[in-house]
Motif scaffolding. Structure first.
Motif, mmCIF file in Angstrom:
data_model
loop_
_atom_site.group_PDB
_atom_site.id
_atom_site.type_symbol
_atom_site.label_atom_id
_atom_site.label_comp_id
_atom_site.label_asym_id
_atom_site.label_seq_id
_atom_site.Cartn_x
_atom_site.Cartn_y
_atom_site.Cartn_z
ATOM 1 N N ILE A 45 14.965 -3.067 -0.154
ATOM 2 C CA ILE A 45 14.839 -4.795 -0.633
ATOM 3 C C ILE A 45 15.246 -5.156 -2.540
ATOM 4 N N VAL A 46 14.873 -4.506 -3.184
ATOM 5 C CA VAL A 46 15.040 -3.659 -4.368
ATOM 6 C C VAL A 46 16.745 -3.606 -4.147
ATOM 7 N N PHE A 47 17.455 -2.758 -3.712
ATOM 8 C CA PHE A 47 18.640 -2.928 -3.427
ATOM 9 C C PHE A 47 19.425 -3.199 -3.053
ATOM 10 N N THR A 48 18.473 -4.543 -2.464
ATOM 11 C CA THR A 48 19.736 -5.714 -2.109
ATOM 12 C C THR A 48 19.764 -6.721 -3.377
ATOM 13 N N PHE A 49 18.173 -7.241 -3.437
ATOM 14 C CA PHE A 49 18.240 -8.359 -4.698
ATOM 15 C C PHE A 49 19.223 -7.927 -5.697
ATOM 16 N N PHE A 50 19.229 -6.190 -6.185
ATOM 17 C CA PHE A 50 19.832 -5.919 -7.120
ATOM 18 C C PHE A 50 21.493 -6.271 -7.691
ATOM 19 N N PHE A 51 21.490 -5.934 -5.738
ATOM 20 C CA PHE A 51 23.076 -5.891 -5.627
ATOM 21 C C PHE A 51 23.939 -7.405 -6.043
ATOM 22 N N VAL A 52 23.053 -7.945 -5.053
ATOM 23 C CA VAL A 52 23.859 -9.542 -5.234
ATOM 24 C C VAL A 52 23.688 -10.148 -5.835
ATOM 25 N N ASP A 53 22.272 -9.789 -7.468
ATOM 26 C CA ASP A 53 22.306 -10.389 -8.780
ATOM 27 C C ASP A 53 23.402 -9.666 -9.677
ATOM 28 N N PHE A 54 23.352 -8.464 -9.046
ATOM 29 C CA PHE A 54 24.270 -8.078 -10.312
ATOM 30 C C PHE A 54 25.598 -7.991 -10.349
ATOM 31 N N PHE A 55 25.935 -8.622 -9.228
ATOM 32 C CA PHE A 55 27.965 -9.393 -8.958
ATOM 33 C C PHE A 55 28.149 -10.574 -9.072
ATOM 34 N N ASP A 56 26.524 -11.387 -8.717
ATOM 35 C CA ASP A 56 26.645 -12.515 -8.328
ATOM 36 C C ASP A 56 26.536 -13.498 -9.836
ATOM 37 N N THR A 57 26.268 -12.049 -11.044
ATOM 38 C CA THR A 57 26.281 -12.764 -12.809
ATOM 39 C C THR A 57 26.734 -12.368 -13.053
ATOM 40 N N ALA A 58 27.715 -11.328 -12.427
ATOM 41 C CA ALA A 58 28.850 -10.530 -12.942
ATOM 42 C C ALA A 58 30.843 -11.485 -12.879
ATOM 43 N N GLY A 59 30.272 -11.687 -11.365
ATOM 44 C CA GLY A 59 31.013 -12.975 -11.561
ATOM 45 C C GLY A 59 30.919 -14.017 -12.120
ATOM 46 N N THR A 60 30.500 -14.599 -12.006
ATOM 47 C CA THR A 60 29.364 -15.847 -12.656
ATOM 48 C C THR A 60 30.660 -15.730 -14.295
ATOM 49 N N LEU A 61 29.917 -14.783 -14.744
ATOM 50 C CA LEU A 61 30.113 -14.543 -16.111
ATOM 51 C C LEU A 61 31.449 -14.652 -16.571
ATOM 52 N N THR A 62 31.935 -13.908 -15.418
ATOM 53 C CA THR A 62 34.287 -14.089 -15.626
ATOM 54 C C THR A 62 34.502 -14.894 -15.984
ATOM 55 N N GLY A 63 33.713 -15.962 -14.823
ATOM 56 C CA GLY A 63 34.689 -16.843 -14.272
ATOM 57 C C GLY A 63 34.622 -17.793 -15.138
ATOM 58 N N VAL A 64 33.345 -18.213 -15.850
ATOM 59 C CA VAL A 64 33.719 -19.412 -16.523
ATOM 60 C C VAL A 64 33.757 -19.253 -18.032
ATOM 61 N N SER A 65 34.299 -18.142 -17.720
ATOM 62 C CA SER A 65 33.833 -17.205 -19.227
ATOM 63 C C SER A 65 35.529 -17.210 -19.655
ATOM 64 N N GLN A 66 36.263 -17.288 -18.149
ATOM 65 C CA GLN A 66 37.500 -16.937 -18.423
ATOM 66 C C GLN A 66 37.952 -18.351 -18.653
ATOM 67 N N ILE A 67 37.538 -19.632 -18.002
ATOM 68 C CA ILE A 67 38.027 -21.572 -18.648
ATOM 69 C C ILE A 67 37.724 -21.751 -19.620
ATOM 70 N N ALA A 68 36.628 -20.541 -20.121
ATOM 71 C CA ALA A 68 36.850 -21.022 -21.547
ATOM 72 C C ALA A 68 36.989 -20.475 -22.486
ATOM 73 N N GLY A 69 37.676 -19.707 -22.283
ATOM 74 C CA GLY A 69 38.773 -19.021 -22.990
ATOM 75 C C GLY A 69 38.050 -17.559 -23.992
ATOM 76 N N PHE A 70 36.637 -17.491 -22.774
ATOM 77 C CA PHE A 70 36.232 -16.408 -24.074
ATOM 78 C C PHE A 70 36.574 -14.648 -23.643
ATOM 79 N N LEU A 71 37.556 -14.762 -22.996
ATOM 80 C CA LEU A 71 37.954 -13.020 -22.429
ATOM 81 C C LEU A 71 39.228 -12.714 -23.288
ATOM 82 N N ASP A 72 39.223 -11.425 -23.436
ATOM 83 C CA ASP A 72 40.005 -10.774 -24.437
ATOM 84 C C ASP A 72 41.252 -10.187 -23.039
#
Length: 478
Positions: free
Chosen positions: A283-310
């Motif tokens: 259960i912990v693994f499932t919560f962990f896995f989904v949240d980890f990559f959802d957050t990583a994806g959101t931060l990367t995607g939104v940062s891209q339109i904000a011009g934050f990415l290198d």
């Protein structure tokens, strides 16, 4: 120079207080639905002795708001990024319907899994492990995440606006009763109004679109117009997105008992008793896995339109927003709600010009104000707030120009990342498709030496995750 300008560095981010406040308001309006939706989902799984169902939902509303405010305040003051956080949709459904109701796991144990996940996130973030893993994402995946999230936002928005409906044969179709559905008509008019205002460079165009659509919906309701029946009786197997209401949730009230959340605070501690180690770990693994990559994806995607990415597609100092996510999840589990994550609706505020933590601060303060004004926060109908998602979805598609489509080792992972997100309703699944395909295509091109060993490990980890989620292993251990 004022306090806000100095603390948040508004000048160096080429923004001002007015822009940041407007961006925060925009983000809040597009995600305020969580104030009602999260308690509605978790309330089906959490039963508190001595409290009515209504009181339990009120308590869950309070902890939802507190968890969102705490996480977003950390984002504002520690990370200084314009990202908002709250208990995540999808993860709350997994908590309620799969873990508690489906696997008969006590809700206290499910909360314990959320807390353990949060603590793991804190430790891994402090050690730099989360940032290291995100940097392993292949470059085409990083650059495709923004467009993939855009397509994901589009399908979410179009469903809420009743532009599309389900179909028993093709799964998706144009709303077959569009011409007689006031939600669909008002939403589309509001959408084109918002596009027109945005094209004319009108400040606050997204907020204006949401407000005008909301007012038009209330006027239509007062005039006696009724939304289409979501079951579409004339067509078997066809359904429209629910709730189908021209107005928002206007009957939400607080009682004194609703503010007393002590039965939820610390309930996770009871969840550690009589825990099956393997089942709990899965259960912990499932919560962990989904949240980890959802957050990583959101931060990367939104940062891209904000011009934050290198130039390599990485977000500088990503450990700070990751820590906000980790603290939010831990606090959320402690006080009684499911996993907290960064919201893709943050992209709406970024499109309005939000570039610093002041945007996040405004969102957090509006959440706290909702403790007293939750009926107002819930009064914006879903279809009105979600026109913003379609607007932003179109704008996010511009990011695909960063991808070299002539190189299959770039185009295949990027294309799969983009396609899988909306079609599986999951950011993490889209990232998974890109990560799994990248080393395979590279190896097929005779360029296996270009693939980092960690990328092979990530691909294998995703394969294992899909096995756990779809093989019945999780149910078999509980």
């Amino acid at each position: 120079m004022g306090v806000f300008e100095r603390f948040f560095g508004l000048d160096e981010h080429d923004t001002d207080v007015r822009t940041e406040v407007l961006a925060g308001l925009t983000t809040f309006l597009t995600m305020s639905y969580i104030v009602v939706v999260n308690p509605s989902i978790l309330g089906q799984a959490i039963d508190i002795a001595g409290r009515t169902d209504a009181q339990t939902r009120q308590m869950l509303t309070v902890v939802t708001i507190i968890a969102a405010a705490v996480a977003t305040l950390v984002m504002a003051f520690y990370a200084n990024r314009p990202f908002a956080q709250a208990p995540g949709l999808g993860l709350n459904a997994f908590f309620a319907f799969t873990v508690v109701l489906g696997l008969n796991v006590p809700w206290e144990t499910a909360l314990a899994a959320v807390v353990v996940e949060g603590v793991l996130f804190i430790v891994l973030t402090m050690a730099g492990a989360r940032e290291y893993i995100i940097r392993l994402f292949p470059k085409p995946v990083k650059f495709a995440v923004g467009a993939g999230i855009g397509l994901f936002l589009a399908i979410i928005g179009l469903e809420a606006m009743h532009v599309v409906a389900s179909d028993p044969a093709t799964f998706l179709q144009f709303n077959p009763v569009f011409a007689t559905d006031p939600i669909a008509i008002i939403s589309v008019v509001g959408l084109f109004l918002t596009f027109a205002l945005y094209a004319a460079d009108v400040p606050g165009s997204i907020v204006i679109g949401i407000v005008v659509t909301t007012l038009a919906s209330y006027v239509a309701d007062a005039l006696g117009y009724v939304p289409a029946d979501p079951t579409v009786p004339s067509l078997e197997g066809v359904f429209l997105y629910t709730p189908t209401s021209l107005t928002g949730t206007t009957d939400v009230v607080y009682s004194v008992a609703g503010y007393d959340i002590t039965p939820l605070i610390g309930a996770f501690l009871r969840g550690f008793s009589n825990v099956d180690a393997l089942g709990f770990s899965l259960i912990v693994f499932t919560f962990f896995f989904v949240d980890f990559f959802d957050t990583a994806g959101t931060l990367t995607g939104v940062s891209q339109i904000a011009g934050f990415l290198d130039e390599d597609g990485n977000l500088p100092d990503i450990d700070r927003p990751l820590m906000a996510d980790a603290i939010g999840t831990t606090v959320g589990g402690i006080i009684g709600t499911s996993t907290v994550t960064t919201y893709i609706e943050s992209s709406t505020g970024v499109e309005e010009g939000g570039r610093t933590g002041l945007t996040a601060l405004v969102v957090a303060l509006l959440f706290l104000a909702s403790l007293a004004l939750v009926p107002l926060a819930a009064a914006v109908p879903l279809h009105a707030s979600h026109i913003a998602l379609v607007v932003v979805a179109v704008l996010m598609l511009a990011n695909i120009t960063d991808i070299d489509w002539s190189d299959l080792s770039q185009s295949v992972p990027a294309g799969l990342t983009m396609f899988i997100m909306p079609f599986t309703y999951s950011i993490s699944y889209g990232i998974a498709a890109g990560i799994i395909s990248y080393p395979i295509i590279k190896a097929a091109q005779g360029e296996a030496s270009d693939v980092h060993a960690g990328q092979w490990v990530l691909a294998g980890a995703f394969v294992f995750y899909f096995f756990v989620r779809t093989s019945g292993l999780l149910a078999g251990q509980l």
